[in-house]
Design an enzyme around this catalytic site. Structure first.
Site, PDB file in Angstrom:
ATOM      1  CB  CYS A  84      -0.996  -0.056   1.146  1.00  0.00           C
ATOM      2  SG  CYS A  84      -2.436   0.949   0.816  1.00  0.00           S
ATOM      3  CG  HIS A 178      -3.249  -3.215   3.812  1.00  0.00           C
ATOM      4  ND1 HIS A 178      -2.392  -2.554   4.662  1.00  0.00           N
ATOM      5  CD2 HIS A 178      -3.846  -2.260   3.073  1.00  0.00           C
ATOM      6  CE1 HIS A 178      -2.467  -1.250   4.455  1.00  0.00           C
ATOM      7  NE2 HIS A 178      -3.340  -1.055   3.496  1.00  0.00           N
ATOM      8  CD  GLU A 180      -0.574  -5.261   6.226  1.00  0.00           C
ATOM      9  OE1 GLU A 180      -0.452  -5.826   5.122  1.00  0.00           O
ATOM     10  OE2 GLU A 180      -0.909  -4.075   6.337  1.00  0.00           O
TER      11      GLU A 180
END
Ligand code: GLN
Length: 197
Positions: A84, A178, A180
């Site tokens: 990002c 993302h 994560e």
């Protein structure tokens, strides 16, 4: 193995946790550090630049001399991943928003980036993508940038609508979403395997 997560601002802890989990899955003995000062990136085997506010991360990273260490690490062939805002910072070619805010970029990915590409109506959304080397992946986009054009050394790993949303240029990996923020650690595993090579 030591992986540095740039920790000046943004979704730092989530990357630390996901990377640790991926290490466990691969049976890698290592540590993951959130980095807020110089001197640590250069002693690492790989670095992750998280999402957040690209203008803020850039300012702090260049002010505290972490930026030059990331560039040197990438030049040594160690893996660097940006997600990002991290993807924006890895790029070489910014858009008018990047120019207007005078955001300094690392220039490690020969891609043309568009900040906040998906507009106000779709500030955040989730979509299944086919990501090369990883497979089908549930991608979370939050005020995400996108890539509009790539140089010839850049490999496209995933697209969404008219945009490119994941790329690899040798040892540098950039994702508009993302990884994560999901339980799925396959992107982090792929990144760690690059560090093992
Ligand atoms: N919109 C942010 C920026 O341009 C990036 C958002 C994110 O990292 N989730 O810096």
């Amino acid at each position: 193995m030591r992986i540095a997560v740039i920790g000046v601002q943004g979704a730092v802890e989530e990357h630390v946790v996901a990377t640790k989990k991926a290490m466990q899955k691969l049976g890698i003995d290592g540590e993951v550090l959130a980095v807020r000062r110089k001197g640590i990136v250069s002693k690492s085997d790989g670095v992750i630049i998280p999402g957040g506010e690209s203008t803020t991360i850039s300012r702090l990273m260049f002010r505290d001399s972490i930026a030059s260490e990331i560039i040197e690490l990438a030049e040594e062939g160690k893996p660097v991943m940006g997600t990002c805002a991290g993807l924006i910072l890895l790029s070489k070619h910014g858009d008018e928003q990047v120019e207007k805010t005078k955001t300094k970029l690392l220039g490690l990915l020969d891609v043309w980036i568009k900040r906040n590409a998906f507009g106000r109506q779709r500030e955040s959304f989730q979509v299944k993508l086919n990501v090369k080397y990883v497979g089908e992946f549930e991608a979370v986009f939050i005020r995400a940038p996108a890539i509009t054009k790539v140089g010839e050394d850049v490999e496209v790993l995933a697209t969404f609508e008219d945009y490119i949303v994941a790329v690899k240029q040798d040892n540098v990996l950039g994702l508009a979403f993302h990884p994560e923020l999901t339980e799925d650690t396959r992107v982090h595993e792929f990144f760690l395997k690059m560090a093992l090579d």
